[in-house]
Design a protein around this motif. Structure first.
Motif, short mmCIF file in Angstrom:
data_model
loop_
_atom_site.label_atom_id
_atom_site.label_comp_id
_atom_site.label_asym_id
_atom_site.label_seq_id
_atom_site.Cartn_x
_atom_site.Cartn_y
_atom_site.Cartn_z
N ASP A 11 23.16 -23.16 -22.73
CA ASP A 11 22.05 -22.21 -23.06
C ASP A 11 21.56 -21.32 -22.65
OD1 ASP A 11 18.96 -21.61 -24.21
OD2 ASP A 11 17.44 -22.69 -22.85
N ARG A 12 21.37 -20.32 -23.02
CA ARG A 12 21.04 -18.94 -22.54
C ARG A 12 19.79 -18.49 -21.99
NH1 ARG A 12 25.96 -14.18 -23.96
NH2 ARG A 12 27.01 -16.01 -25.50
N ARG A 13 19.74 -18.01 -20.40
CA ARG A 13 18.14 -18.34 -19.64
C ARG A 13 17.82 -16.48 -19.56
NH1 ARG A 13 17.62 -25.40 -18.34
NH2 ARG A 13 18.10 -25.07 -20.36
N ALA A 14 17.28 -16.74 -18.15
CA ALA A 14 16.39 -15.23 -17.68
C ALA A 14 17.87 -13.99 -18.02
CB ALA A 14 15.92 -15.54 -17.20
N LYS A 15 17.55 -13.18 -18.03
CA LYS A 15 18.59 -12.34 -16.96
C LYS A 15 18.09 -11.53 -16.25
CE LYS A 15 20.30 -10.23 -21.40
NZ LYS A 15 20.74 -9.51 -22.54
N LEU A 16 18.97 -11.22 -15.09
CA LEU A 16 18.22 -10.74 -13.63
C LEU A 16 19.38 -10.70 -13.63
CD1 LEU A 16 17.40 -13.74 -11.37
CD2 LEU A 16 18.74 -14.13 -13.21
N PRO A 17 19.53 -9.82 -11.83
CA PRO A 17 20.02 -8.91 -11.07
C PRO A 17 20.51 -10.24 -9.97
CG PRO A 17 18.76 -7.98 -10.10
CD PRO A 17 17.94 -8.86 -11.59
N ALA A 18 21.67 -10.57 -9.81
CA ALA A 18 22.19 -12.09 -8.67
C ALA A 18 23.24 -11.72 -8.63
CB ALA A 18 22.14 -13.26 -9.76
N ASP A 19 23.76 -12.65 -7.13
CA ASP A 19 24.66 -12.90 -7.05
C ASP A 19 24.84 -14.28 -6.43
OD1 ASP A 19 25.34 -10.06 -6.81
OD2 ASP A 19 24.46 -9.69 -4.34
N ASP A 20 24.21 -14.98 -6.77
CA ASP A 20 24.48 -16.11 -6.07
C ASP A 20 23.18 -17.12 -6.54
OD1 ASP A 20 25.70 -18.26 -4.83
OD2 ASP A 20 24.82 -18.26 -2.81
N LEU A 21 23.53 -18.33 -6.66
CA LEU A 21 22.04 -19.08 -7.44
C LEU A 21 23.13 -20.77 -6.31
CD1 LEU A 21 23.36 -19.38 -10.69
CD2 LEU A 21 21.48 -17.96 -10.35
N ALA A 22 22.10 -21.03 -6.17
CA ALA A 22 21.34 -22.54 -5.76
C ALA A 22 20.40 -23.16 -6.37
CB ALA A 22 20.83 -22.68 -4.18
N ALA A 23 20.66 -24.58 -6.48
CA ALA A 23 19.80 -25.67 -7.17
C ALA A 23 20.35 -27.08 -6.18
CB ALA A 23 20.26 -26.12 -8.58
N HIS A 24 19.29 -28.25 -6.53
CA HIS A 24 19.72 -29.53 -6.40
C HIS A 24 19.60 -30.60 -6.61
CE1 HIS A 24 19.45 -33.17 -3.42
NE2 HIS A 24 20.18 -32.39 -2.73
N ALA A 25 20.53 -31.38 -7.11
CA ALA A 25 20.60 -32.49 -8.41
C ALA A 25 19.11 -33.11 -7.68
CB ALA A 25 21.69 -33.99 -7.89
N ASP A 26 18.54 -33.79 -7.34
CA ASP A 26 16.85 -33.90 -7.10
C ASP A 26 16.33 -33.06 -7.71
OD1 ASP A 26 17.99 -36.69 -5.10
OD2 ASP A 26 17.45 -35.63 -3.33
N ALA A 27 16.05 -31.97 -7.69
CA ALA A 27 15.51 -31.17 -8.63
C ALA A 27 15.86 -30.22 -9.49
CB ALA A 27 14.13 -30.51 -7.38
N PRO A 28 16.51 -30.18 -10.42
CA PRO A 28 17.48 -29.09 -11.18
C PRO A 28 16.74 -28.37 -11.72
CG PRO A 28 17.29 -31.53 -12.51
CD PRO A 28 16.77 -31.47 -10.79
N ASP A 29 15.64 -28.38 -12.20
CA ASP A 29 15.19 -27.10 -12.76
C ASP A 29 14.59 -26.09 -11.87
OD1 ASP A 29 15.02 -28.15 -15.47
OD2 ASP A 29 12.79 -29.36 -15.90
N ASP A 30 14.50 -26.77 -10.12
CA ASP A 30 13.75 -25.70 -9.52
C ASP A 30 15.05 -24.85 -9.11
OD1 ASP A 30 11.90 -24.69 -6.89
OD2 ASP A 30 13.05 -25.94 -5.81
N LEU A 31 14.94 -23.97 -9.30
CA LEU A 31 16.47 -23.21 -9.01
C LEU A 31 16.25 -21.70 -8.77
CD1 LEU A 31 19.64 -22.76 -10.16
CD2 LEU A 31 19.12 -21.39 -12.03
N TRP A 32 17.17 -21.09 -7.46
CA TRP A 32 17.25 -19.76 -6.84
C TRP A 32 18.20 -19.22 -6.64
CZ3 TRP A 32 12.53 -19.59 -3.04
CH2 TRP A 32 12.23 -21.46 -2.93
N ALA A 33 17.63 -17.24 -6.80
CA ALA A 33 18.85 -16.79 -7.02
C ALA A 33 18.59 -15.26 -5.89
CB ALA A 33 19.17 -16.25 -8.23
#
Length: 297
Positions: free
Chosen positions: A166-188
């Motif tokens: 599923d293709r989601r937001a467009k933004l300039p990013a170099d790295d992503l971070a998330a955790h299994a306990d809160a998978p919808d909580d995504l950092w870029a």
């Protein structure tokens, strides 16, 4: 796709800069050396990981995937694929993306899409998006796999192991971070600073006070760690307030950060030197230094 207004305003101004920073072409590939020529080494490193099967350290770069053994980097299966995105998802199980080796007779496209190995990098199979996607960051968060596609500047998300997206937001990013306990909580992390999503990458909001981060990880559901441009290892609970935990040695300029566990961290710098910490980033040791590396540069 719905994208929040702050990100829309940032994307138009920042995508061109992000293209320079994150996009990669087949020009990054170096062909395998001729007989008798010296091995060219790893190439610029883009990923690090620990195989839980035996604790081996792996590094992925423009010139292949490598097992780090002592001070040497051993190229797996003599393969020179340009490995841009890389993550270890289980025992002997790796996911990657990037570009095939110029010497690969089976290559039909400059873009690998999402590929997987279940034998620690010896063989690879295409899961999806072959000829289409060039993921520069891959992040497993429980049942959700995130990828940042440098061709579309877009977050992709999969809930079936990377077979469909599923293709989601467009933004300039170099790295992503998330955790299994809160998978919808995504950092870029990217050229515009740190961004935060609470809806699985569909929308993002900028985070103040975190503009100099080059790599970010979420080793625990309530904790972020990141490397700033000076090689300091920072920690935060909410992304707004950060405390320094440690420093990469030799004033190295960081490029990669991976958390194998809350305390076991790996990092690489722009000299392609690899560092390891087993105390959450408070102290670091060099586990691989290429022949061309110069301390303090």
């Amino acid at each position: 796709m719905t994208t929040c207004v702050p990100v829309l305003r940032l994307v138009a101004a920042a995508l061109a800069a992000s293209a320079v920073l994150t996009a990669c072409s087949t020009a990054d590939n170096t062909p395998a050396p001729a007989a008798g020529d010296p091995d060219p080494g790893t190439g610029h490193l883009h990923g690090l990981g620990v195989d839980p099967a035996d604790g081996s350290l792996y590094a992925a770069g423009h010139l292949g995937v490598f097992r780090l053994s002592g001070t040497s980097a051993v190229r797996i299966a003599d393969r020179y694929q340009d490995t841009m995105g890389f993550t270890v998802t289980g025992p002997r199980t790796f996911l990657a993306s990037g570009h095939p080796s110029p010497a690969d007779p089976a290559a039909t496209s400059p873009y690998l899409g999402l590929i997987r190995s279940t034998d620690a990098g010896i063989t690879w199979t295409t899961l999806s998006a072959g000829g289409e996607a060039d993921f520069h960051s891959l992040q497993q968060a429980g049942a959700t796999l995130y990828g940042y596609d440098s061709r579309t500047f877009q977050v992709w998300a999969s809930t079936d192991g990377g077979r469909t997206w599923d293709r989601r937001a467009k933004l300039p990013a170099d790295d992503l971070a998330a955790h299994a306990d809160a998978p919808d909580d995504l950092w870029a992390a990217g050229p515009e600073g740190l961004m935060h999503s609470t809806d699985g990458g569909r929308t993002f909001q900028p985070v103040t006070g975190a503009s100099r981060l080059v790599a970010v990880e979420r080793p625990e559901s309530g904790r972020l760690v990141a490397l700033d441009t000076d090689g300091a290892l920072l920690a935060s609970g909410d992304g707004n307030t950060w405390t320094e935990q440690g420093q990469l040695p030799n004033a190295a300029k960081p490029s990669v950060l991976t958390a194998a566990s809350p305390t076991h961290l790996l990092a690489a710098d722009t000299n392609d030197t690899v560092y390891e910490s087993k105390d959450g980033g408070r102290s670091w040791t060099v586990v691989h230094r290429p022949a061309h590396a110069v301390a303090g540069h």
